[in-house]
Design an enzyme around this catalytic site. Structure first.
Site, short mmCIF file in Angstrom:
data_model
loop_
_atom_site.label_atom_id
_atom_site.label_comp_id
_atom_site.label_asym_id
_atom_site.label_seq_id
_atom_site.Cartn_x
_atom_site.Cartn_y
_atom_site.Cartn_z
CG ASP A 1 -4.10 -17.41 -43.93
OD1 ASP A 1 -4.40 -17.94 -45.02
OD2 ASP A 1 -3.46 -16.35 -43.88
CB SER A 2 -0.61 -19.63 -45.88
OG SER A 2 -0.97 -18.31 -46.25
CB CYS B 1 -6.16 -20.09 -46.24
SG CYS B 1 -4.89 -20.19 -47.51
CD GLU C 1 2.48 -14.09 -44.31
OE1 GLU C 1 3.31 -14.58 -43.53
OE2 GLU C 1 1.26 -14.01 -44.03
CB CYS D 1 -6.04 -13.63 -51.36
SG CYS D 1 -4.58 -13.94 -50.33
CG HIS E 1 -2.28 -12.75 -46.87
ND1 HIS E 1 -2.69 -14.06 -46.76
CD2 HIS E 1 -1.10 -12.66 -46.19
CE1 HIS E 1 -1.79 -14.72 -46.04
NE2 HIS E 1 -0.82 -13.90 -45.69
#
Ligand code: DGL
Length: 277
Positions: A13-14, A76, A161, A195, A197
């Site tokens: 994932d990012s 992701c 994040e 997403c 996240h």
């Protein structure tokens, strides 16, 4: 070019979002080995162009293959939307056609017809995922009778994040996008968190949604779909090691990653910093 011996399942994932997928995959299949890679130093990917998301994702996948993974999951949506097809069609045949890279969009889309009654589905995701139109395309291919309405939420990934997902500041941005989405289509009864996240914002998302709307987090569907894939592909399954371990790589500081990943996963995580470019 890559090691031929069996290796862990690579999860990419990012940043931290893929942990929500890893968690569900490990809960379902704890016996395998896993190698998680978060490109935290370059997250978020959401606002980046196709070319850049493809280049970053390709570097990550190549790094995971070099370290012994035979199968990589792009945990992701942005990478699945913008890079998966090119990696599968162009890079894999050139690198090693026996390796596999799978995404998270298809397993999610497969579920929605079963869940939605009104056949009006909402989608929240990064700018990249929404503007790529990948979800709408996949949904229309499988379920042409379903109406999909998307809303890009560019602030949601940075909130996660930066470990702000549960802070009072997050409320404003969650409320704003839910309101905008429902103003576009008030018949939505199913909301796809497109997403990885976003499950970390789930309590705030649920607080701001009218009752009767089902929220789809991808983790369980991706996990079930992977289990099914491995069952149907014993030649890939045989190439995965089974010691029940999980390693964590990040392109950011190991300390920062370990701290946040420990908060998200609720168990102690020790990250290692690596470089992929
Ligand atoms: N977690 C990712 C996704 O599912 C990426 C978010 C981002 O880096 O912008 O889209």
């Amino acid at each position: 070019m890559f090691p031929q011996h069996p290796g862990p399942i690579g999860i990419f994932d990012s940043g931290y979002g893929g942990l929500t997928i890893l968690e569900k995959i490990r809960a379902l299949m704890p016996g395998y080995d896993y190698l998680y890679l978060g490109d935290n130093a370059r997250a978020p990917y959401g606002p980046r162009s196709f070319e850049v998301v493809y280049r970053f994702t390709r570097q990550a996948v190549e790094r995971l293959f070099r370290s012994g993974c035979q199968l990589v999951i792009l945990a992701c949506n942005t990478a699945s939307a913008k890079a998966l097809r090119t990696i599968q069609q162009k890079d894999l045949p050139a690198w090693d056609a026996s390796r596999r890279v799978l995404g998270v969009i298809r397993p999610t889309v497969e579920e929605i017809d079963r869940i939605s009654r009104t056949k009006h589905v909402g989608l929240v995701g990064t700018e990249g995922t929404i503007s790529s139109g990948s979800y709408t395309l996949e949904i229309k291919k499988m379920y042409p009778h379903i109406t999909v309405t998307g809303e890009a939420c560019p602030m949601w990934t940075p909130l996660v994040e930066n470990n702000e997902a549960t802070s009072p500041g997050a409320d404003y941005f969650v409320k704003q996008h839910i309101r905008r989405l429902l103003a576009k289509d008030d018949r939505i009864d199913t909301l796809i968190l497109g997403c990885t996240h976003y499950p970390l914002l789930l309590p705030k998302i649920k607080e701001n949604l009218p009752s009767g709307i089902t929220v789809i987090s991808q983790g369980e569907y991706v996990a079930k779909s992977l289990e099914n894939y491995l069952f149907r592909h014993p030649e890939i399954e045989r190439k995965i090691t089974r010691n029940g371990t999980c390693r964590f790589w990040t392109t950011e500081s190991a300390e920062k990653f370990s701290g946040s990943a420990t908060v998200f996963l609720h168990y102690p995580v020790q990250g290692e910093r690596i470089s992929i470019d």
